[in-house]
Design a protein around this motif. Sequence first.
Motif, PDB file in Angstrom:
ATOM      1  N   TYR A  82       0.797  -1.225   0.000  1.00 44.05           N
ATOM      2  CA  TYR A  82       0.000   0.000   0.000  1.00 44.05           C
ATOM      3  C   TYR A  82       0.833   1.280   0.000  1.00 44.05           C
ATOM      4  O   TYR A  82       0.298   2.367  -0.126  1.00 44.05           O
ATOM      5  N   ARG A  92      -2.941   8.376   4.077  1.00 48.38           N
ATOM      6  CA  ARG A  92      -2.218   7.179   3.656  1.00 48.38           C
ATOM      7  C   ARG A  92      -1.161   6.800   4.696  1.00 48.38           C
ATOM      8  O   ARG A  92      -1.007   5.627   5.044  1.00 48.38           O
ATOM      9  N   ARG A 146      -2.799   5.092   7.645  1.00 49.27           N
ATOM     10  CA  ARG A 146      -3.155   3.690   7.339  1.00 49.27           C
ATOM     11  C   ARG A 146      -1.920   2.797   7.348  1.00 49.27           C
ATOM     12  O   ARG A 146      -1.945   1.682   7.875  1.00 49.27           O
TER      13      ARG A 146
END
Length: 118
Positions: free
Chosen positions: A35, A75, A78
């Motif tokens: 990710y 982001r 996360r």
Amino acid sequence: MGHNLALGAHGEELAARFLCEAGLEIVARNWRCRYGELDLIAREGEVTAFVEVKTRRALTFGPPAEAVTFLKQQRIRRLAVLWLHEQAGPWLHIRFDVMSVLLRPGKDPEIQHLKAVF
């Protein structure tokens, strides 16, 4: 693109040294998963800091830290949760820092550590 990667890597090295000289312990560098990537993860006492490093050669597009947009912040949060799940805790305190590194030709690097900015 290679030039930007080299600039970023140099800025991250300077930022890591700056943090170590300030008494922080670097726990991880360039932690990656599918990710994305976390630049630096550091520990200061009981605080784990997720540090985003932004490096620029000029202020043409504003200070480096301004490149950490709201979407980038989300982001990073996360990714931090994923990193924390991989590690053995407990995690008492976490924060999100930004390191601004300005590398102007012919001048000393300008490094700014912004703690707990998001």
